[in-house]
Scaffold this active site. Structure first.
Site, short mmCIF file in Angstrom:
data_model
loop_
_atom_site.label_atom_id
_atom_site.label_comp_id
_atom_site.label_asym_id
_atom_site.label_seq_id
_atom_site.Cartn_x
_atom_site.Cartn_y
_atom_site.Cartn_z
CB CYS A 181 -0.98 -0.08 1.16
SG CYS A 181 -2.40 0.98 0.92
CG HIS A 187 -3.04 -3.50 4.14
ND1 HIS A 187 -2.06 -2.92 4.91
CD2 HIS A 187 -3.62 -2.48 3.46
CE1 HIS A 187 -2.05 -1.61 4.71
NE2 HIS A 187 -2.98 -1.33 3.84
CD GLU A 219 -0.22 -5.90 6.11
OE1 GLU A 219 -0.12 -6.29 4.94
OE2 GLU A 219 -0.66 -4.78 6.41
#
Ligand code: GLN
Length: 205
Positions: free
Chosen positions: A89, A186, A188
């Site tokens: 991002c 994202h 993660e």
């Protein structure tokens, strides 16, 4: 092939902890041993095999990094020497050549210009600031991948040598160029397969 790797998570801003735990899973999956640490200074960058630039606010990140111009220069040089990088991002925005903000147009910010792409920041506007969806990403496996977009950018231009690895509604949202992987969303938060791709890339150094 190197077994033990040094991974850094740029600790300027953003979701650092999530990236550390996701990287731990990815290391297991990729069967790599090594260290993962938060890095902030240029000396920390020198010995890394891989660097994760987390999401956050790219204007804030670039101005904080600019105060420490040496960090910027070290990251740039180490990428050109082959260090693997993953930009998430805001991290994707920092790695790019240039960015336009959908809402406010041109912004004054520094870019690493390591990834030959142009991006549009906040490309999904206000009402869709954040959303979840499922994407096909053949490069990392079969089956759809959950993707969380948080005030995300899209890629508007790509140079030769940049591979598109995921699209959402015809918009480019993940790319790979040699040792650089970048996503608008994202991973993660939900899936360690992008981190695994990044970790596996390190063996090529
Ligand atoms: N909108 C932010 C920016 O332009 C990125 C948001 C994020 O990293 N989740 O920098």
């Amino acid at each position: 092939m190197r077994n033990s790797v040094n991974i850094g998570v740029l600790g300027i801003q953003g979701d650092i902890e999530e990236n550390i735990s996701c990287t731990k899973f990815a290391m297991k999956r990729a069967r790599r041993r090594g260290e993962i640490k938060v890095v902030r200074y240029s000396e920390d960058i020198e010995n890394l095999d891989g660097l994760i630039i987390p999401g956050g606010e790219s204007t804030v990140m670039s101005s904080l990094i600019s105060v420490q111009e040496k960090v910027f220069q070290s990251i740039k040089r180490r990428i050109s020497e082959g260090m693997s990088v993953m930009g998430i991002c805001a991290g994707m925005i920092l790695l790019s050549r240039k960015a336009n903000d959908r809402v406010i147009g041109k912004t004054k910010q520094n870019f690493l210009s390591a990834l030959d792409i142009a991006v549009e920041r906040n490309a999904f506007g206000r009402q869709n600031d954040s959303f979840e969806t499922y994407l096909n990403v053949p490069l990392i496996g079969k089956g759809k991948i959950k993707a969380i977009f948080i005030r995300a950018p899209i890629v508007t231009e790509i140079g030769i040598g940049v591979d598109v690895i995921a699209k959402f509604n015809e918009k480019i949202v993940a790319v790979k160029q040699n040792n650089i992987v970048a996503t608008s969303f994202h991973p993660e938060l939900v899936d360690d397969r992008f981190h695994t791709l990044f970790i596996k890339g390190i063996s090529k150094i």
